[in-house]
Motif scaffolding. Structure first.
Motif, PDB file in Angstrom:
ATOM      1  N   VAL A   1       8.973 -11.393  -4.284  1.00 40.41           N
ATOM      2  CA  VAL A   1       8.496 -12.016  -3.047  1.00 40.41           C
ATOM      3  C   VAL A   1       9.406 -11.604  -1.903  1.00 40.41           C
ATOM      4  CG1 VAL A   1       7.390 -13.977  -4.214  1.00 40.41           C
ATOM      5  CG2 VAL A   1       9.756 -14.187  -3.394  1.00 40.41           C
ATOM      6  N   ASP A   2       8.835 -11.607  -0.694  1.00 40.65           N
ATOM      7  CA  ASP A   2       9.640 -11.297   0.485  1.00 40.65           C
ATOM      8  C   ASP A   2      10.195 -12.592   1.068  1.00 40.65           C
ATOM      9  OD1 ASP A   2       7.533 -12.471   1.940  1.00 40.65           O
ATOM     10  OD2 ASP A   2       6.797 -10.562   2.718  1.00 40.65           O
ATOM     11  N   ALA A   3      10.806 -12.510   2.235  1.00 44.63           N
ATOM     12  CA  ALA A   3      11.449 -13.672   2.850  1.00 44.63           C
ATOM     13  C   ALA A   3      10.463 -14.785   3.178  1.00 44.63           C
ATOM     14  CB  ALA A   3      12.198 -13.254   4.111  1.00 44.63           C
ATOM     15  N   GLU A   4       9.183 -14.426   3.352  1.00 44.52           N
ATOM     16  CA  GLU A   4       8.151 -15.433   3.641  1.00 44.52           C
ATOM     17  C   GLU A   4       7.429 -15.892   2.370  1.00 44.52           C
ATOM     18  OE1 GLU A   4       8.208 -12.431   5.672  1.00 44.52           O
ATOM     19  OE2 GLU A   4       9.572 -13.619   6.911  1.00 44.52           O
ATOM     20  N   SER A   5       7.972 -15.527   1.206  1.00 39.64           N
ATOM     21  CA  SER A   5       7.412 -15.851  -0.111  1.00 39.64           C
ATOM     22  C   SER A   5       6.069 -15.182  -0.377  1.00 39.64           C
ATOM     23  CB  SER A   5       7.313 -17.367  -0.320  1.00 39.64           C
ATOM     24  OG  SER A   5       8.610 -17.935  -0.319  1.00 39.64           O
ATOM     25  N   LYS A   6       5.785 -14.093   0.336  1.00 40.37           N
ATOM     26  CA  LYS A   6       4.585 -13.302   0.066  1.00 40.37           C
ATOM     27  C   LYS A   6       4.875 -12.362  -1.095  1.00 40.37           C
ATOM     28  CE  LYS A   6       2.575 -11.208   3.309  1.00 40.37           C
ATOM     29  NZ  LYS A   6       2.311 -10.374   4.504  1.00 40.37           N
ATOM     30  N   VAL A   7       3.908 -12.235  -2.007  1.00 45.28           N
ATOM     31  CA  VAL A   7       4.064 -11.373  -3.169  1.00 45.28           C
ATOM     32  C   VAL A   7       4.053  -9.910  -2.737  1.00 45.28           C
ATOM     33  CG1 VAL A   7       2.972 -10.613  -5.322  1.00 45.28           C
ATOM     34  CG2 VAL A   7       3.059 -13.051  -4.763  1.00 45.28           C
ATOM     35  N   VAL A   8       4.999  -9.167  -3.258  1.00 41.25           N
ATOM     36  CA  VAL A   8       5.106  -7.729  -3.016  1.00 41.25           C
ATOM     37  C   VAL A   8       5.259  -7.067  -4.379  1.00 41.25           C
ATOM     38  CG1 VAL A   8       6.479  -5.903  -1.944  1.00 41.25           C
ATOM     39  CG2 VAL A   8       6.229  -8.110  -0.787  1.00 41.25           C
ATOM     40  N   ARG A   9       4.556  -5.959  -4.553  1.00 39.38           N
ATOM     41  CA  ARG A   9       4.631  -5.205  -5.804  1.00 39.38           C
ATOM     42  C   ARG A   9       5.186  -3.815  -5.534  1.00 39.38           C
ATOM     43  NH1 ARG A   9       1.488  -7.311  -9.939  1.00 39.38           N
ATOM     44  NH2 ARG A   9       0.153  -9.024  -9.331  1.00 39.38           N
ATOM     45  N   LEU A  10       5.860  -3.256  -6.494  1.00 37.32           N
ATOM     46  CA  LEU A  10       6.324  -1.883  -6.382  1.00 37.32           C
ATOM     47  C   LEU A  10       5.136  -0.963  -6.118  1.00 37.32           C
ATOM     48  CD1 LEU A  10       8.439   0.363  -6.564  1.00 37.32           C
ATOM     49  CD2 LEU A  10       8.220   0.263  -9.059  1.00 37.32           C
ATOM     50  N   SER A  11       4.015  -1.213  -6.758  1.00 35.94           N
ATOM     51  CA  SER A  11       2.834  -0.359  -6.592  1.00 35.94           C
ATOM     52  C   SER A  11       2.321  -0.346  -5.149  1.00 35.94           C
ATOM     53  CB  SER A  11       1.716  -0.787  -7.545  1.00 35.94           C
ATOM     54  OG  SER A  11       1.344  -2.128  -7.322  1.00 35.94           O
ATOM     55  N   ASN A  12       2.701  -1.325  -4.335  1.00 37.76           N
ATOM     56  CA  ASN A  12       2.318  -1.315  -2.922  1.00 37.76           C
ATOM     57  C   ASN A  12       2.881  -0.088  -2.206  1.00 37.76           C
ATOM     58  OD1 ASN A  12       2.847  -4.862  -2.788  1.00 37.76           O
ATOM     59  ND2 ASN A  12       0.888  -3.837  -2.936  1.00 37.76           N
ATOM     60  N   PHE A  13       3.912   0.504  -2.749  1.00 35.93           N
ATOM     61  CA  PHE A  13       4.601   1.608  -2.084  1.00 35.93           C
ATOM     62  C   PHE A  13       4.298   2.956  -2.717  1.00 35.93           C
ATOM     63  CE2 PHE A  13       7.366  -2.198  -1.647  1.00 35.93           C
ATOM     64  CZ  PHE A  13       7.092  -2.433  -0.311  1.00 35.93           C
ATOM     65  N   LEU A  14       3.288   3.024  -3.603  1.00 36.43           N
ATOM     66  CA  LEU A  14       2.899   4.284  -4.217  1.00 36.43           C
ATOM     67  C   LEU A  14       2.579   5.293  -3.120  1.00 36.43           C
ATOM     68  CD1 LEU A  14       2.557   5.517  -7.000  1.00 36.43           C
ATOM     69  CD2 LEU A  14       0.138   4.923  -6.901  1.00 36.43           C
ATOM     70  N   GLY A  15       3.070   6.500  -3.247  1.00 40.89           N
ATOM     71  CA  GLY A  15       2.896   7.524  -2.226  1.00 40.89           C
ATOM     72  C   GLY A  15       4.142   7.711  -1.379  1.00 40.89           C
ATOM     73  N   LYS A  16       5.127   6.858  -1.583  1.00 37.63           N
ATOM     74  CA  LYS A  16       6.379   6.929  -0.837  1.00 37.63           C
ATOM     75  C   LYS A  16       7.528   6.808  -1.838  1.00 37.63           C
ATOM     76  CE  LYS A  16       8.128   4.937   3.433  1.00 37.63           C
ATOM     77  NZ  LYS A  16       7.948   3.882   4.433  1.00 37.63           N
ATOM     78  N   PRO A  17       8.589   7.601  -1.686  1.00 36.40           N
ATOM     79  CA  PRO A  17       9.736   7.421  -2.581  1.00 36.40           C
ATOM     80  C   PRO A  17      10.380   6.055  -2.354  1.00 36.40           C
ATOM     81  CG  PRO A  17      10.190   9.125  -0.920  1.00 36.40           C
ATOM     82  CD  PRO A  17       8.793   8.656  -0.701  1.00 36.40           C
ATOM     83  N   VAL A  18      10.903   5.481  -3.432  1.00 37.36           N
ATOM     84  CA  VAL A  18      11.463   4.131  -3.373  1.00 37.36           C
ATOM     85  C   VAL A  18      12.852   4.100  -4.004  1.00 37.36           C
ATOM     86  CG1 VAL A  18      11.123   1.712  -4.050  1.00 37.36           C
ATOM     87  CG2 VAL A  18       9.125   3.143  -3.565  1.00 37.36           C
TER      88      VAL A  18
END
Length: 167
Positions: free
Chosen positions: A36-53
């Motif tokens: 989760v981010d600072a606002e408690s919104k769910v974030v997944r690694l897959s959200n960043f597919l297409g960009k190096p992480v």
């Protein structure tokens, strides 16, 4: 028997500390992680597919974690638009809370994105056993390198060079 145990323990520790090669290891698909981010919104690694992480698993009570943070900040400032940073705090609710992690980040003036592993999903899915742990994921979603130790500026640069060639 004690000697055998000590040897096995030393080998396991050595393997854990030498998890990063210079690109000669096979790429492994990164498991999706949910934080989760600072606002408690769910974030997944897959959200960043297409960009190096660059993933860094850390805690504010971990001295080696704190020691490497300024290097991450410098790299974030240098390549932050081209490389996604996921600074994932081990937020167990006892040793570390979102509040204690935020207070540390704010006091130090870090601006990289911080996420919170409130369900231990990242730690479990990525198999993290040591803090800090840093994982480099290419734009196709493959783990290309991993360090299970304090990352020096050179190690961080080498990992970024493996996943991002600059454009």
């Amino acid at each position: 028997m004690k000697k055998l145990f000590a040897i096995l323990l030393a080998v396991m520790m050595l393997l854990a500390m030498t998890g990063c090669g210079k690109g000669d290891q096979e790429k492994t698909p990164a498991p999706d992680v949910l934080v989760v981010d600072a606002e408690s919104k769910v974030v997944r690694l897959s959200n960043f597919l297409g960009k190096p992480v660059v993933i860094n698993i850390w805690a504010s009570w971990c001295e080696p974690c704190k020691a490497e943070m300024s290097g991450f900040q410098q790299q974030f400032e240098a390549v932050g638009d081209q490389v996604q940073f996921m600074m994932i705090n081990v937020t167990d609710g006892e040793n570390e809370t979102m509040e204690s992690a935020r207070a540390f980040i704010e006091a130090e003036g870090f601006t990289f994105p911080v996420y919170y592993d409130v369900l231990s999903n990242a730690v479990m899915n990525l198999g993290v056993q040591t803090l800090p742990t840093t994982i480099f994921v290419d734009a196709e979603g493959n783990i290309v390198a991993q360090y299970s130790e304090l990352v020096t500026a050179q190690m961080l640069q080498d990992g970024i060079d493996m996943i991002y060639k600059g454009e």
